[in-house]
Design a protein around this motif. Structure first.
Motif, PDB file in Angstrom:
ATOM      1  N   ILE A 172      64.853  53.325  69.719  1.00 26.38           N
ATOM      2  CA  ILE A 172      65.728  54.430  69.302  1.00 26.38           C
ATOM      3  C   ILE A 172      65.968  54.351  67.798  1.00 26.38           C
ATOM      4  O   ILE A 172      65.836  55.344  67.072  1.00 26.38           O
ATOM      5  N   GLN A 173      66.301  53.175  67.297  1.00 27.60           N
ATOM      6  CA  GLN A 173      66.556  53.001  65.865  1.00 27.60           C
ATOM      7  C   GLN A 173      65.295  53.267  65.048  1.00 27.60           C
ATOM      8  O   GLN A 173      65.357  53.869  63.962  1.00 27.60           O
ATOM      9  N   HIS A 174      64.152  52.838  65.556  1.00 24.79           N
ATOM     10  CA  HIS A 174      62.889  53.073  64.854  1.00 24.79           C
ATOM     11  C   HIS A 174      62.621  54.574  64.709  1.00 24.79           C
ATOM     12  O   HIS A 174      62.278  55.052  63.622  1.00 24.79           O
ATOM     13  N   LYS A 178      64.775  56.981  64.788  1.00 26.76           N
ATOM     14  CA  LYS A 178      65.764  57.552  63.871  1.00 26.76           C
ATOM     15  C   LYS A 178      65.349  57.304  62.416  1.00 26.76           C
ATOM     16  O   LYS A 178      65.461  58.198  61.579  1.00 26.76           O
ATOM     17  N   LYS A 179      64.846  56.097  62.123  1.00 24.22           N
ATOM     18  CA  LYS A 179      64.388  55.794  60.759  1.00 24.22           C
ATOM     19  C   LYS A 179      63.209  56.675  60.357  1.00 24.22           C
ATOM     20  O   LYS A 179      62.993  56.920  59.170  1.00 24.22           O
ATOM     21  N   CYS A 180      62.463  57.136  61.317  1.00 23.95           N
ATOM     22  CA  CYS A 180      61.297  57.991  61.048  1.00 23.95           C
ATOM     23  C   CYS A 180      61.689  59.460  60.914  1.00 23.95           C
ATOM     24  O   CYS A 180      60.818  60.310  60.709  1.00 23.95           O
ATOM     25  N   GLY A 181      62.979  59.767  61.009  1.00 21.07           N
ATOM     26  CA  GLY A 181      63.451  61.124  60.762  1.00 21.07           C
ATOM     27  C   GLY A 181      63.919  61.898  61.975  1.00 21.07           C
ATOM     28  O   GLY A 181      64.388  63.032  61.845  1.00 21.07           O
ATOM     29  N   PHE A 182      63.817  61.326  63.157  1.00 22.64           N
ATOM     30  CA  PHE A 182      64.270  62.025  64.361  1.00 22.64           C
ATOM     31  C   PHE A 182      65.778  61.896  64.527  1.00 22.64           C
ATOM     32  O   PHE A 182      66.356  60.856  64.210  1.00 22.64           O
ATOM     33  N   ASN A 183      66.383  62.954  65.018  1.00 21.79           N
ATOM     34  CA  ASN A 183      67.769  62.895  65.457  1.00 21.79           C
ATOM     35  C   ASN A 183      67.761  62.474  66.913  1.00 21.79           C
ATOM     36  O   ASN A 183      67.019  63.041  67.722  1.00 21.79           O
ATOM     37  N   PHE A 184      68.579  61.487  67.248  1.00 18.20           N
ATOM     38  CA  PHE A 184      68.701  61.038  68.630  1.00 18.20           C
ATOM     39  C   PHE A 184      69.714  61.929  69.316  1.00 18.20           C
ATOM     40  O   PHE A 184      70.874  61.985  68.921  1.00 18.20           O
ATOM     41  N   LEU A 185      69.275  62.659  70.340  1.00 18.53           N
ATOM     42  CA  LEU A 185      70.136  63.610  71.026  1.00 18.53           C
ATOM     43  C   LEU A 185      70.859  63.011  72.221  1.00 18.53           C
ATOM     44  O   LEU A 185      71.689  63.671  72.827  1.00 18.53           O
ATOM     45  N   GLY A 186      70.528  61.791  72.567  1.00 19.46           N
ATOM     46  CA  GLY A 186      71.174  61.131  73.685  1.00 19.46           C
ATOM     47  C   GLY A 186      70.224  60.908  74.845  1.00 19.46           C
ATOM     48  O   GLY A 186      69.029  61.198  74.769  1.00 19.46           O
ATOM     49  N   MET A 187      70.791  60.380  75.925  1.00 12.92           N
ATOM     50  CA  MET A 187      70.018  60.081  77.131  1.00 12.92           C
ATOM     51  C   MET A 187      70.366  61.085  78.213  1.00 12.92           C
ATOM     52  O   MET A 187      71.510  61.503  78.328  1.00 12.92           O
TER      53      MET A 187
END
Length: 172
Positions: free
Chosen positions: A131-133, A135-144
């Protein structure tokens, strides 16, 4: 480094990389590993120009597939004009080279050229490091989310919690 569509000649290498990725998954996140994918899945993606490869020094360094619809995972949001990235797999000889960031850059151009507004991706399980990786690549984490219906998806989606990621593209 060059990005091309995969060809039918790449199929043995694609499945070799999937097998290596599954073995690697077992060591870092054994709760959720990939199944053996159907050959027809990959053949169809190749025929439809949706299976890609990154080539470095004449070797396939990374592969992935895309689709333009993913209703069982994205449900109502599938109506948004999007590309969905699946099964990113890095050749172990090339790990650590930030290929997901390269794929994101490629996907931004690809999505815009196909009039898409989102780049989306998912992964099964609560793998905090992944998940952190992403996010670092530019994705927004929308949840599970727990999928309501996964009967047309590969077996690793059955009864799995799925993490959703997206990049909203600027309209320019």
């Amino acid at each position: 480094m060059k990005i091309h569509n995969s060809t039918s000649e790449d199929i043995p290498e694609i499945f070799r990389l999937y097998a290596l990725a599954t073995e690697y998954q077992k060591t870092i996140f054994p709760e959720n590993t990939w199944p053996t994918f159907e050959r027809t899945l990959v053949e169809n993606e190749i025929q439809q120009h949706r299976q890609f490869k990154m080539v470095v020094d004449g070797q396939i360094a990374c592969i992935w597939a895309i689709t333009f619809h993913d209703p069982q995972i994205w449900e109502a949001r599938d109506k948004d004009p999007s590309i969905y990235i699946h099964r990113i797999t890095t050749n172990p000889e090339f790990r650590g080279r930030q290929f997901v960031s390269e794929i994101v850059n490629w996907a931004k151009h690809y999505a815009k050229s196909h009039q898409k507004k989102f780049i989306r991706m998912d992964t099964c399980g609560n793998n905090e490091k992944l998940i952190q990786h992403y996010k670092k690549c530019g994705f927004n984490f929308l949840g599970m989310v727990q999928l309501q219906c996964a009967d047309e998806l590969p077996s690793h989606y059955q009864d799995a919690d799925v993490c959703l990621f997206e990049i909203k593209l600027n309209s320019a």
